[in-house]
Enzyme design. Sequence first.
Site, PDB file in Angstrom:
ATOM      1  N   ASP A 307       0.816  -1.211   0.000  1.00  0.00           N
ATOM      2  CA  ASP A 307       0.000   0.000   0.000  1.00  0.00           C
ATOM      3  C   ASP A 307       0.852   1.265   0.000  1.00  0.00           C
ATOM      4  O   ASP A 307       0.315   2.374  -0.084  1.00  0.00           O
ATOM      5  CB  ASP A 307      -0.935   0.008   1.220  1.00  0.00           C
ATOM      6  N   ASP A 354       1.657 -10.623   8.877  1.00  0.00           N
ATOM      7  CA  ASP A 354       2.123  -9.241   8.952  1.00  0.00           C
ATOM      8  C   ASP A 354       3.546  -9.190   8.423  1.00  0.00           C
ATOM      9  O   ASP A 354       4.307 -10.171   8.526  1.00  0.00           O
ATOM     10  CB  ASP A 354       2.080  -8.736  10.391  1.00  0.00           C
ATOM     11  N   ASP A 356       6.300  -8.229   9.352  1.00  0.00           N
ATOM     12  CA  ASP A 356       7.444  -8.508  10.225  1.00  0.00           C
ATOM     13  C   ASP A 356       7.388  -9.909  10.804  1.00  0.00           C
ATOM     14  O   ASP A 356       8.286 -10.303  11.559  1.00  0.00           O
ATOM     15  CB  ASP A 356       7.493  -7.486  11.367  1.00  0.00           C
ATOM     16  N   ASP A 451      -9.925  -8.098  11.942  1.00  0.00           N
ATOM     17  CA  ASP A 451      -9.662  -9.523  12.098  1.00  0.00           C
ATOM     18  C   ASP A 451     -10.719 -10.206  12.965  1.00  0.00           C
ATOM     19  O   ASP A 451     -11.345 -11.190  12.556  1.00  0.00           O
ATOM     20  CB  ASP A 451      -8.255  -9.744  12.668  1.00  0.00           C
TER      21      ASP A 451
END
Length: 861
Positions: A307, A354, A356, A451
Amino acid sequence: MLWLAQWQEQWREVRRKQSRLAAFSYLFWLHLEVILLNTDASEQLDHADQRLRLNYWFPHVNFQRPRWLDPIRLALQAVWLLLFKTQQERADGLSRNSDRTSILQRLNPWQHRKLANKPVQFATSGFERFFQTVLSREWIPSQTLRVFITIGAALLVALVISLPMDATDQGLMLLFFWALALWVRNLQGRIPMLLMVLLSVIVSTRYLFWRVTQTINWDIPFDASLGILLLIAESYAWLILVLGYIQTVWPLERRVAQLPADSSVWPSVDVYIPSYNEPLSVVRSTVVAATAIDWPQDRLNIYVLDDGKRPDFKAFCEEVGVGYIVRADNSHAKAGNLNHALTITSGDYITIFDCDHIPSRGFLQLTVGWFFQDPKLALVQTPHHFFSADPFERNLSVFRSRPNEGELFYGLIQDGNDMWNASFFCGSCAILKRGPLEEVGGIAVETVTEDAHTALKLHRLGYNSAYLNIPLAAGLATESLSAHIGQRIRWARGMAQIFRLDNPLRGKGLNWGQRICYANAMLYFLNGIPRTIFLLAPLAFLLLHSYIVFAPAVMIAMYAIPHLIHANLANSRAQGNYRHSFWAEMYETVLAWYILRPTTVALFAPKHGQFNVTAKGGTIERDYFDLNISLPYLILIGLSLIGAGFGIYSLFYGPRDELLTVSLNLLWITYNLFILGGALAVAEEAKQIRASHRIRVDRPISIMTASEHSYAAELVDFASSGAGIRFYDELPLAPGDSIHVVMHHGTTRHGFPARVVSMRGLTIGVRFEFPDSAAERAFLRATFARADAWVGWRFNETKDQPLSSLREILGIGLRGYQNLAVRLAPPLAPVLGLINRGWGVIMSVLPQAPGTGEEDESLGV
């Protein structure tokens, strides 16, 4: 007699070498040793060995170097060992096969050990047999009789809750409950846990019933108003306590389900790695590790959802051979990014990490099997595991030695949710079935916790979820307290939005277990107002002389203290592996002020608020005190200190009939001050300058030098760009030398080129120089992406000990005030050092868990 002659000889020997105090202390300890260890004095030939055994039970006493306060340490420790079971004994559950007998029996030299052990064994086995018989219900002849027994038990519990008593009767009843809870606490199994929960619920409900019916002063409207506010906060705490018991009392503990042997029937999987403003150095390892996942390559598609629309990300994706997806706008943040990718890709399942979170190579093989077992399964969630310290762990120096803030949720609560088919999606480290996900319209966009809301929608349509409590990916925790609070604000706002827009207590499709689990998760984040009320409540009496609990102080103590003790004992038993006692108060106090406003606004205006990205991969260049974050704590501390001053004045000059009331409020406000001091300690940000975090390990490896000589070594730690290596002997290496680090994983070996950048004795630091992405992938497979990389992560797997945990929290609170005082007035450092030394003396006298090591002897007392 032989033993007397031996002791006389020992006395003369010690008296020649040491002072009279030391000699008397030594002789006293020898007598105490015989009593404690129940040994025959004539068998004491190796006294050094005996002293070692005694040092286990009295870890804060050095029997070779006596100190002045040692008699007090010995006395308190002996009483504590007599009344309470040790950590090891609780873990063993008083097993008949235990290598060590109970310390209670060791303190009883007049009874044979085998005879002393029989009553305990009989009581334990009888207790278990009784409850197994009750639960089997074989003794109940009919369904109708079962209903009558249930009604009768409920009426009996209601009678116990509502029965009026004076202070003496109340105290006797609750002492009996307390003794029963302490006994049951030492028994293994879930049935004793259920009994502890039942006792806690009865005592807490009795306290709340008493508060509602007898403690509101309706004659004084101001007192009644403040009293009702406190009562609402206590009712909220009671509700969260009971719902939490229901949610976690019987975790499912799901195991891995096997995949079909024929890999040709395995489904296709799309791996989504969304990113917005994170640096490529953070995202790179996740993407490369994802390419190393063990899954048929023709059915594994990896996509970076950027994004941020960054050219370097696109070039990197082309380099490593993964998909790169961007969109025209950034609407609905992460949820919109994922939904856009859903319209482009076509895999049977969607796995989300995610950017990371580095996945292990076995992620899919260990999770997808459950979809073959249950056709209605739409989601498998795994824990969010972090290999870097969060602000609490780093600033308080407890990383990997204490459970972190999220461990309770991912270690116990999600497992409890799974029992009720209510484990929910957490945004990462999960796999979802495409069909059900598209059926609910993709990832939910109505709230900022997309979520959990997505999982709620799936459950409403009758789909199932699963939680596999095995860490299969690891990522970065928030770097600073401000970032941590910002993340929790988003979670709190989103949960309040769901509670307002799609309340799980209403609507169709959910069973009652699911409703309770979702409701408790959402209500928990409304704790900002109740926690603030608890911090301010004692000021109502100390500053305003308002009786917000209109009852005699002795009755308040008889009802409130047992409620707190039983709740602590039950939670310690259930949560001890995942959160230690009293830490929750500090976590909630740090967050209370900051989640108060957004959750309140979300309840009245659920459309308000926007998604905020949690920063990852940053550094902290220097130590500093976060004054902006700490301002609410400082205001509360100032008010509490003013209230404490008025209370101390009242002790000396106030009405004599209010002494106990003043004392209880001073005790309450003192506890609050320690908790607020802990918030200050967390706000003291510690320096963190590593861009890539080191993972401590102890693994054998080998090193090949430029001369092609091979040497055995040990991998001390590793990061995505370097490692620490320890040798067994000195080697002819110097900074700047090139070497190859050879690692094993499975049956394969890989050598990774590296350059020596530092040397400290037998330990060197190296920086890897991967020639291409294939070498980097092989390194990640051997380190971060190993299937067992995060098993047994914590070095110190200690169970909770409430008294030790309380002592630790009090010490952290004092540290917070000491740090603040040094910041404001550096010349006060020596005075604070003396205060800290005095606190250390006090702590050194208190009982300690056996086998925990010796106390600092530099105090000399």
